[in-house]
Scaffold this motif. Structure first.
Motif, PDB file in Angstrom:
ATOM      1  N   GLN A 140       9.405  34.331 -15.106  1.00  0.00           N
ATOM      2  CA  GLN A 140       8.912  32.956 -14.983  1.00  0.00           C
ATOM      3  C   GLN A 140       7.533  32.940 -14.335  1.00  0.00           C
ATOM      4  O   GLN A 140       7.176  33.844 -13.563  1.00  0.00           O
ATOM      5  N   LEU A 141       6.778  31.887 -14.646  1.00  0.00           N
ATOM      6  CA  LEU A 141       5.481  31.654 -14.011  1.00  0.00           C
ATOM      7  C   LEU A 141       5.417  30.203 -13.559  1.00  0.00           C
ATOM      8  O   LEU A 141       5.657  29.279 -14.354  1.00  0.00           O
ATOM      9  N   PHE A 142       5.089  30.018 -12.282  1.00  0.00           N
ATOM     10  CA  PHE A 142       4.951  28.684 -11.711  1.00  0.00           C
ATOM     11  C   PHE A 142       3.510  28.491 -11.257  1.00  0.00           C
ATOM     12  O   PHE A 142       3.025  29.210 -10.375  1.00  0.00           O
ATOM     13  N   LEU A 143       2.822  27.528 -11.859  1.00  0.00           N
ATOM     14  CA  LEU A 143       1.434  27.234 -11.488  1.00  0.00           C
ATOM     15  C   LEU A 143       1.402  26.365 -10.237  1.00  0.00           C
ATOM     16  O   LEU A 143       2.154  25.393 -10.105  1.00  0.00           O
ATOM     17  N   TRP A 160       2.691  37.037  -6.002  1.00  0.00           N
ATOM     18  CA  TRP A 160       1.689  35.986  -5.848  1.00  0.00           C
ATOM     19  C   TRP A 160       0.412  36.431  -6.535  1.00  0.00           C
ATOM     20  O   TRP A 160      -0.112  37.510  -6.270  1.00  0.00           O
ATOM     21  N   VAL A 161      -0.094  35.584  -7.437  1.00  0.00           N
ATOM     22  CA  VAL A 161      -1.272  35.931  -8.217  1.00  0.00           C
ATOM     23  C   VAL A 161      -1.936  34.644  -8.701  1.00  0.00           C
ATOM     24  O   VAL A 161      -1.259  33.696  -9.103  1.00  0.00           O
ATOM     25  N   ASP A 162      -3.249  34.602  -8.633  1.00  0.00           N
ATOM     26  CA  ASP A 162      -3.991  33.435  -9.120  1.00  0.00           C
ATOM     27  C   ASP A 162      -4.328  33.680 -10.584  1.00  0.00           C
ATOM     28  O   ASP A 162      -5.354  34.279 -10.911  1.00  0.00           O
ATOM     29  N   VAL A 163      -3.465  33.208 -11.485  1.00  0.00           N
ATOM     30  CA  VAL A 163      -3.619  33.557 -12.898  1.00  0.00           C
ATOM     31  C   VAL A 163      -4.798  32.855 -13.555  1.00  0.00           C
ATOM     32  O   VAL A 163      -5.352  33.345 -14.547  1.00  0.00           O
ATOM     33  N   ASN A 164      -5.201  31.698 -13.045  1.00  0.00           N
ATOM     34  CA  ASN A 164      -6.291  30.951 -13.676  1.00  0.00           C
ATOM     35  C   ASN A 164      -7.536  30.846 -12.801  1.00  0.00           C
ATOM     36  O   ASN A 164      -8.448  30.073 -13.086  1.00  0.00           O
ATOM     37  N   ASP A 210      -0.537  31.332  -7.652  1.00  0.00           N
ATOM     38  CA  ASP A 210       0.590  30.984  -8.501  1.00  0.00           C
ATOM     39  C   ASP A 210       1.708  31.997  -8.257  1.00  0.00           C
ATOM     40  O   ASP A 210       1.502  33.045  -7.649  1.00  0.00           O
ATOM     41  N   LEU A 211       2.896  31.691  -8.744  1.00  0.00           N
ATOM     42  CA  LEU A 211       4.062  32.520  -8.461  1.00  0.00           C
ATOM     43  C   LEU A 211       4.688  33.051  -9.741  1.00  0.00           C
ATOM     44  O   LEU A 211       5.134  32.280 -10.589  1.00  0.00           O
ATOM     45  N   PHE A 212       4.690  34.370  -9.871  1.00  0.00           N
ATOM     46  CA  PHE A 212       5.397  35.052 -10.959  1.00  0.00           C
ATOM     47  C   PHE A 212       6.744  35.499 -10.406  1.00  0.00           C
ATOM     48  O   PHE A 212       6.814  36.139  -9.357  1.00  0.00           O
ATOM     49  N   VAL A 213       7.826  35.149 -11.100  1.00  0.00           N
ATOM     50  CA  VAL A 213       9.171  35.506 -10.653  1.00  0.00           C
ATOM     51  C   VAL A 213       9.769  36.506 -11.636  1.00  0.00           C
ATOM     52  O   VAL A 213       9.832  36.261 -12.845  1.00  0.00           O
ATOM     53  N   THR A 239       3.332  21.718  -4.484  1.00  0.00           N
ATOM     54  CA  THR A 239       4.329  21.809  -5.552  1.00  0.00           C
ATOM     55  C   THR A 239       3.850  22.753  -6.647  1.00  0.00           C
ATOM     56  O   THR A 239       2.657  23.052  -6.762  1.00  0.00           O
ATOM     57  N   PHE A 240       4.830  23.199  -7.465  1.00  0.00           N
ATOM     58  CA  PHE A 240       4.568  24.131  -8.560  1.00  0.00           C
ATOM     59  C   PHE A 240       5.168  23.568  -9.839  1.00  0.00           C
ATOM     60  O   PHE A 240       6.137  22.808  -9.798  1.00  0.00           O
ATOM     61  N   VAL A 241       4.607  23.965 -10.975  1.00  0.00           N
ATOM     62  CA  VAL A 241       5.134  23.547 -12.263  1.00  0.00           C
ATOM     63  C   VAL A 241       5.428  24.795 -13.099  1.00  0.00           C
ATOM     64  O   VAL A 241       4.648  25.743 -13.117  1.00  0.00           O
TER      65      VAL A 241
END
Length: 537
Positions: free
Chosen positions: A210-213, A163-167, A173-176, A219-221
Motif C-alpha cells: 500500500q501507499l498512503f500520500l 517513509w519516503v517522499d514519493v512526489n 508518504d508511507l509505503f506499507v 492525514t493520509f490518503v
C-alpha cells in the motif's frame, strides 16, 4: 595510499550488552502459527532530541486474539541515558501497544522536528505521533490509517513500513509492506503429529502493498491503486529505498518470500514494476527464494545504489550490483558471498562502515524460520559481520573473530544501527525470538576517522529522507543517502555515516536534496557530527 588501506588493518570487533526485555511471540509448536516466527522489528531514533539514540522494540501478543492481554507482550521504549545505561520509559511514553506488532518505521511525517513511529502488525497498524515532550499519541484513526480489512484480500498483515517522499513535495508518504493472508482458525498443519512446524509460504495467498500520500494536515490518503501497487500481489518481507537511476525520484525494492522480487521505479506519478527487466526479480539460477530483509545502498563507491538481501540456508545472501542505473548484475558468486553465506539463514542486513575504512560492511542477523531441528540446517545461529574488502569487490565473514559468539546462537530477527556512545563507531541492536535483545557495541581497534552528516530539510522533508550525500577525500569519493528503511522489520533513524579512513577531513561534502537543491561544503573537519540545514537555493 590506496583507499581502504591504513598502516594497521582495522579489526572489526563488538562487545555484548543486553536489556531487560524478551521478545514474546506466543509460540506453540504443537500447532504452529506463522506470525510467531516473523516477529522482532527494532528501531533506533532520538525520540527526545537529547543527542543520544534510543531503542524501540515491537512485541507480540496472544496469537489467538492478537491482543496484548499480558504485560509481557508490551512493546518497549528504552531511553539512552549515556554511559551505557538505558531506562525503560514505555509506560510514560504511551508506546505499550495493543496488538500483535511486527515491524516499525521511523519518520517525521509532520515536519515538526520530532521523529514519529509507524508500527506494523498482524491485522492492525498504528501511527504514533511524537508530542515532543517524551510522550506519543496514537493518531491512527485520525490520520486515516485505521482500516486493516481489505475487501478483496481480507485482513492485512503488515511486516513493516517505509517513509519516503514519493512526489518530492516535502512531505513524507508511507509505503506499507504486506505479507500473507492469514487466519488463526484456518492455519494449515505441516509435518507430522507431535512434530508440526511452520509451513512454507506457498500454502498461503499473498497480499498487495500500500501507499498512503501525506496530505500535510496530519492525514493520509490511500493511493495504492492509482500508483500501480495494488496490481502486484506478493509476499513482502523487506523494503529498501533509494534512487537507483539517479533521476531525482525515490524508488523501492521489495523482497518477497518464495516469489519474484519487486523493483518499483518511481515515475513521479506512479510506480512501474521493473524487477525482471532490471535484473533483480530473480536470483541468477531462476529459483524462488525466501527473500527476507534488504538494504539498498551503494557498496562499491561508484555513486549508484546496490542491493543486498538475505534468505535461508542454501539460498545465499543475494547481492545485485547497480550498473550505472541501467541494469543490475548479480555478484553473489564473484564477491564470494555465495560460498560464505550458503550455510547461513539471514533476516536483517545492514550496510554500514563499521571499521571506518571508507567501505561499507554488512551486518546480518541470522536464524532460521523453522523451530525444529532439520538435517543439515542450523535453526539457531550466531550473527555475522561481512567485512568489505574494498576494491577487490569481495567479502570476508567474521563471526567469532568479531566477538559475535559472546551470546548463544538464536533465531535472530530485527536489527537497527546507531552510535550509542557517540564514539564515531556504528553499534548494533538485534532481536531474537523468545530471547533478550543483544546490543553489540562497536569496539573496533584502529578504526579510521569518521564523519556523520545530520540533515534538516526545509523545502524537502525535515528528515532529509531521499537526500544523496557525497563525501570526497584524498582517497576519492564515496556515497550514501538518508533512509530509515534498513534490515528486516526495522528502522534506523540517524545521521548519514561515513568512514574517512586515515583522512582527518573531507575535501568536500555534497548534499543533493529531494527538492533538487544542491549544497557543497569544503574542507570539513572529521570525527564529528556535521549538521546541515537545507539552503534556500
Amino acid at each position: 595510499m590506496p583507499r581502504g588501506q591504513t598502516t594497521v588493518q582495522p579489526r572489526i570487533r563488538f562487545s555484548l550488552g543486553s536489556l531487560p526485555f524478551r521478545l514474546e511471540t506466543d509460540e506453540t509448536l504443537k500447532y504452529p502459527h506463522v506470525p510467531a516466527t516473523m516477529a522482532g522489528g527494532v528501531a533506533t531514533f532520538d525520540y527526545n532530541k537529547d543527542g543520544r539514540p534510543d531503542i524501540f522494540f515491537t512485541n507480540g501478543a496472544n496469537i489467538a486474539t492478537l491482543k496484548k492481554d499480558s504485560p509481557k507482550y508490551s512493546n518497549r521504549l528504552f531511553r539512552n541515558d549515556g554511559n551505557g545505561k538505558f531506562t525503560d520509559v514505555t509506560k510514560q511514553a504511551g508506546l505499550a501497544g495493543v496488538g500483535y506488532d511486527n515491524g516499525v518505521a521511523v519518520g517525521d511525517y509532520d515536519n515538526d522536528g520530532y521523529p514519529d513511529l509507524f508500527v506494523a502488525g498482524v491485522h492492525r497498524n498504528t501511527l504514533y505521533h511524537n508530542n515532543g515532550d517524551g510522550t506519543f499519541t496514537d493518531v491512527t484513526a485520525k490520520a486515516g490509517l485505521g482500516r486493516s480489512d481489505d475487501p478483496k484480500f481480507g485482513p492485512l498483515w503488515s511486516i513493516t513500513g517505509a517513509w519516503v517522499d514519493v512526489n518530492n513535495d516535502g512531505l513524507l508518504d508511507l509505503f506499507v509492506l504486506n505479507y500473507l493472508q492469514w487466519d488463526y482458525g484456518r492455519e494449515p498443519l505441516c509435518g507430522f503429529e507431535s512434530a508440526y512446524d511452520y509451513c512454507r509460504p506457498n500454502l498461503y495467498k499473498g497480499q498487495p502493498n500500500q501507499l498512503f500520500l501525506n496530505k500535510g494536515d496530519g492525514t493520509f490518503v490511500d493511493v495504492s491503486e492509482e500508483w500501480g501497487l495494488r496490481a502486484h500481489v506478493g509476499k513482502g518481507m523487506g523494503v529498501g529505498m533509494a534512487d537507483y537511476d539517479l533521476d531525482g525520484r525515490a524508488d523501492l525494492f521489495v523482497t518477497n518470500d518464495t516469489y519474484f522480487n519487486f523493483l518499483f521505479h518511481n515515475t513521479g506519478e506512479k510506480f512501474e514494476e521493473v524487477g525482471l527487466e532490471e535484473g533483480v526479480g530473480l536470483v541468477e539460477d531462476g529459483e524462488f527464494i525466501s527473500g527476507m530483509g534488504v538494504d539498498f545502498r551503494d557498496i562499491n563507491n561508484d555513486g549508484y545504489p546496490d542491493i543486498v538481501s538475505t534468505a535461508l540456508t542454501y539460498q545465499t545472501f543475494p547481492i545485485f550490483q547497480n550498473m550505472r542505473g541501467r541494469i543490475f548484475e548479480e555478484v553473489t558468486d564473484s564477491s564470494r558471498m555465495r560460498e560464505l553465506s550458503l550455510s547461513m539463514s539471514g533476516y536483517g542486513p545492514g550496510l554500514f562502515d563499521f571499521d571506518n575504512d571508507e567501505w561499507k560492511d554488512l551486518f546480518v542477523t541470522r536464524g532460521h524460520v523453522e523451530a525444529l531441528p532439520k538435517p543439515g540446517v542450523e535453526i539457531e545461529q550466531y550473527n555475522t559481520v561481512f567485512r568489505n574488502q574494498g576494491a577487490s569487490g569481495t567479502w570476508r565473514a567474521l563471526t567469532a573473530e568479531a566477538g559475535l559468539t559472546a551470546s548463544p546462537p538464536a533465531r535472530h530477527r530485527g536489527c537497527a544501527f546507531a552510535d550509542f556512545d557517540n564514539d564515531g563507531r556504528v553499534d548494533v541492536v538485534t532481536s531474537a525470538l523468545l530471547r533478550a535483545p543483544e546490543i553489540w557495541m562497536n569496539r573496533t581497534e584502529e578504526a579510521g576517522h569518521w564523519l556523520d552528516v545530520a540533515l534538516e530539510g526545509t523545502k524537502s522533508n525535515r528528515d532529509g529522507i531521499g537526500a544523496v550525500v557525497k563525501v570526497v577525500t584524498k582517497a576519492g569519493p564515496q556515497y550514501n543517502h538518508m533512509t530509515t528503511s534498513v534490515g528486516y522489520g526495522s528502522s534506523s533513524h540517524g545521521p548519514v555515516h561515513f568512514g574517512l579512513g586515515p583522512q582527518t577531513k573531507a575535501d568536500m561534502v555534497e548534499i543533493r536534496w529531494p527538492s533538487a537543491i544542491v549544497q557543497r561544503l569544503r574542507n570539513v573537519v572529521g570525527d564529528r557530527v556535521l549538521r546541515v540545514r537545507e539552503a534556500e537555493g
